[in-house]
Write an enzyme that holds these catalytic residues in place. Structure first.
Site, short mmCIF file in Angstrom:
data_model
loop_
_atom_site.label_atom_id
_atom_site.label_comp_id
_atom_site.label_asym_id
_atom_site.label_seq_id
_atom_site.Cartn_x
_atom_site.Cartn_y
_atom_site.Cartn_z
CE LYS A 72 -10.40 -6.52 9.38
NZ LYS A 72 -9.05 -7.12 9.50
CB CYS A 113 -1.02 -0.02 1.14
SG CYS A 113 -0.59 -0.99 2.57
CD GLN A 169 -0.32 -8.44 0.67
OE1 GLN A 169 0.31 -7.44 0.38
NE2 GLN A 169 -1.15 -8.50 1.69
CG HIS A 216 -3.97 -0.24 -2.39
ND1 HIS A 216 -2.92 -1.06 -2.75
CD2 HIS A 216 -4.16 -0.45 -1.06
CE1 HIS A 216 -2.49 -1.71 -1.68
NE2 HIS A 216 -3.22 -1.36 -0.64
NE ARG A 249 2.44 -8.85 5.43
CZ ARG A 249 1.13 -8.78 5.29
NH1 ARG A 249 0.34 -9.58 5.99
NH2 ARG A 249 0.59 -7.91 4.45
CG HIS A 259 -5.88 -1.11 2.08
ND1 HIS A 259 -4.51 -1.11 2.11
CD2 HIS A 259 -6.27 0.04 2.68
CE1 HIS A 259 -4.08 -0.01 2.71
NE2 HIS A 259 -5.14 0.71 3.06
CG ASP A 267 -2.26 -5.49 -1.87
OD1 ASP A 267 -3.43 -5.45 -1.48
OD2 ASP A 267 -1.30 -5.09 -1.20
#
Length: 671
Positions: free
Chosen positions: A489, A352, A399, A403, A381, A535, A401
């Protein structure tokens, strides 16, 4: 004085102050009192022996779903008593209820050598037998409140050093509750059922494991004994059957059998993808790319960024212990070199902040919004080594991912668009039972209450729309206080083939990052406005989603997703040339095909390829070569289907077409 109790049917009755929950149950009926195991006062479970107070009351029987936690809690206490009966001097520490069961941590030393004497699986049948004897005695649970000094002295006299430490850790002013079952007792917050007999015999001790005291690796190692307990034998049998099924479907086992991936100590928590496994990964990525085409712009943010960016984003403060920090090797070996770059960098744990930088590059107008940025970003991570679990829990993963930067007015429409995409993807993989839950504001959060009110109102309306549009197929719910610190969320949970639930997709509203990085767009009044940032993830971790798919299908992947779709095997060498022709025709149709022309019996070849979960085995012999036909065998079936080569190629090509491309082809034909 009296207390006023409201019952589930809405009736209200007065009782003398000091009346216990058991007495209230007896006032309704003796049979109910015999079935009762606890009461719920204003929704909170309490002992039957507790005095009631003004509020709503429910009599909880053993068949009530809420009683399951009590059954497991009491089973843990019974297990602890059994262990200390069998091995006097063993120290008990903590024994909580966990999902599907319970555990207790013990410290046992050998009576002769006084050295640590960990429990082994061989000890479990003895403990189970003793537990059944204790349950048969049906000793009553009773609660006592002790002073801190008394509790400390009693446990110290018993040699229970860990209990003494727990007593010392209880804040001043809090009651110290002791629960007895016959002569045995333990420090416990409760509540408990009326007696040990109400635990029943639908329990099983599952395994032993090492566990550090208080989870601290600097403290002594204890032995943890895990158990499961259920209200009925039927429920226990069903759970044990589920575990057997889960073991058969374990993606780590199937990954070895199918030659998909492996892990090794030199790369803890990262995947070594083999050819077939990487093909699956790329098939998933290609599918997701097609689903995003025309809606999202795919970008790529740097893997390593200066610590300063992560400080601005807040991750360095909130998430530092889970991040990997790096310097150049020269900076480590020459720390006094003034010309060396001594800055600290971090491997990105998420995408992000990088996407905010891309959004900020160049002036944005309200006419440009919504801007949707997607990335198949590789992130790292730190996970404790004990938490790593195949593809399900890794340190390096990808991910899917995205946005979305939009206006406040566009938020609802974007959430619905994301929802439609998520549900469609899950449907393509055969997941039909989906639960969508809205997680609302946590106690610690950023952003004003007005922002949270607005976002939660919008997302609540969206949730209602999701439920209405699905006509009951999608279940919804609220998770109070479970939102991220930066916004509410949606969490998407899917149910697999054997009933397990997996939380995968998320849609998260963020008030934090755009503000921290000063992201803005120019509105219709030529003024700067902060965008709403959403997200969005569908698979979440691509590695974990692949692990879920492998277990869901037990390795029997749909043909379009299988890493090796067809094996062409010949019965005799006379058919090898025809077998090559068959394989080439299938490859020309776009299928992944291997051949097996070894001088082995055909049944041996079929068994071998079935172990590696090849969906389709095409058998060719002299007869098939003469007739230009093929014999098709499907994974998991003894049946054989004979058809012409052209028919087989057309049939398998259609079956190997991904569902999104199949929909497009169908739509084109209809048009």
């Amino acid at each position: 004085m009296s207390v006023s109790l409201t019952f589930p049917d809405g009736s209200v009755r007065a009782f003398d102050q000091g009346t216990t929950g058991l007495a209230v149950a007896e006032s309704i009926s003796k049979s109910l009192a015999k079935k009762a195991v606890a009461i719920a006062l204003d929704g909170e479970l309490r002992d039957l022996s507790d005095p009631v107070f003004d509020g709503r009351i429910e009599i909880v029987t053993r068949t009530d779903p809420r009683a399951l936690e009590l059954i497991r809690h009491d089973a843990a206490h019974v297990m602890a008593e059994a262990v200390q009966d069998l091995w006097p001097g063993t120290q008990v520490t903590i024994g909580p209820v966990i999902e599907n069961g319970f555990y207790y941590d013990f410290k046992r030393v050998h009576p002769d050598t006084r050295e640590d004497w960990p429990f082994t699986p061989d000890d479990l049948p003895k403990i189970e037998k003793k537990m059944k004897e204790i349950i048969q005695k049906n000793a009553a649970f009773s609660k006592e409140v002790w002073s801190r000094e008394k509790a400390r002295d009693v446990f110290a006299d018993k040699g229970e050093a860990y209990k003494v430490e727990l007593v010392d850790a209880i804040p001043e002013g809090q009651d110290l509750k002791i629960y007895r079952q016959g002569e045995w007792f333990d420090l416990c917050r409760g509540p408990h059922m009326a007696s040990t007999g109400q635990v029943g015999t639908a329990f099983k001790l599952m395994k032993v494991a090492g566990a550090y005291w208080r989870g601290d690796a600097t403290k002594p190692m204890l032995t943890r004994i895990y158990g499961t307990a259920w209200a009925t034998q039927e429920e226990l049998d069903a759970y044990l059957h589920l575990l057997e099924e889960a073991e058969k479907r374990d993606h780590r086992k199937l990954g070895r059998e199918m030659d998909l991936f492996h892990f090794q100590e030199e790369g803890p928590g990262v995947v070594f993808w083999h050819g077939k496994g990487w093909r699956m990964f790329q098939t998933l990525t290609a599918y997701m790319r097609r689903r995003l085409a025309g809606v999202y712009e795919e970008v790529n943010a740097p893997q390593v960024l200066d610590k300063a960016l992560w400080e601005t984003s807040g991750h360095w403060g909130w998430y530092q212990e889970n991040m990997f920090a790096v310097k150049s090797a020269h900076a480590f070996t020459h720390p006094d070199d003034e010309e060396a770059d001594q800055r600290v960098f971090a491997l990105k744990p998420m995408n992000c902040p990088g996407h905010v930088q891309i959004f900020k590059h160049g002036l944005k107008s309200y006419r440009d919004l919504p801007i949707r940025l997607a990335e198949f970003g590789n992130v790292h991570r730190y996970e404790p080594s004990g938490a790593l679990h195949g593809l399900m829990r890794v340190r390096g993963f990808t991910q899917d991912d995205a946005h979305v930067f939009c206006t406040d007015e566009q938020l609802a429409a974007e959430c619905l668009r994301i929802n439609d995409l998520i549900l469609s993807v899950y449907d393509d993989f055969g997941f039909k039972e989906i639960v969508v839950k809205l997680s609302t504001r946590p106690e610690k959060r950023v952003g004003s209450d007005d922002l949270w009110d607005r976002a939660e109102t919008i997302m609540t309306d969206v949730l209602k729309t999701i439920e209405a549009q699905s006509e009951g197929r999608i279940k919804t719910g609220i998770l109070p206080g479970e939102g991220a610190f930066y916004g509410p969320k949606f969490e998407y949970t899917l149910k697999d083939a054997i009933g397990r639930e997996w939380q995968c997709g998320t849609t998260q509203v963020d008030f934090n990052l755009p503000d921290r990085f000063g992201a803005f767009y120019i509105d219709q009044n030529s003024e700067k406005r902060q965008p709403v940032m959403i997200h969005r993830a569908i698979c979440g971790s691509m590695e974990r989603f692949l692990g879920i798919l492998i277990e869901n299908f037990a390795g029997h992947m749909p043909l379009w997703f299988a890493p090796q779709q067809v094996v062409v095997a010949t019965i005799t060498s006379d058919a090898d040339d025809y077998g090559r022709e068959v394989a080439e025709a299938l490859r020309d149709a776009g299928l992944y095909v291997e051949t097996d022309f070894r001088n082995e019996k055909i049944n041996y070849k079929i068994r071998e390829h079935s172990v590696t979960k090849v969906p389709v085995i095409i058998v060719c012999g002299k007869k098939e070569a003469e007739e230009r036909s093929v014999n098709i065998r499907r994974l998991g079936s003894q049946a054989q289907t004979s058809m012409s080569l052209n028919e087989a190629v057309a049939c398998l090509k259609l079956e190997a077409t991904p569902p999104d491309l199949l929909r497009k082809a169908t739509a084109r034909k209809a048009a």
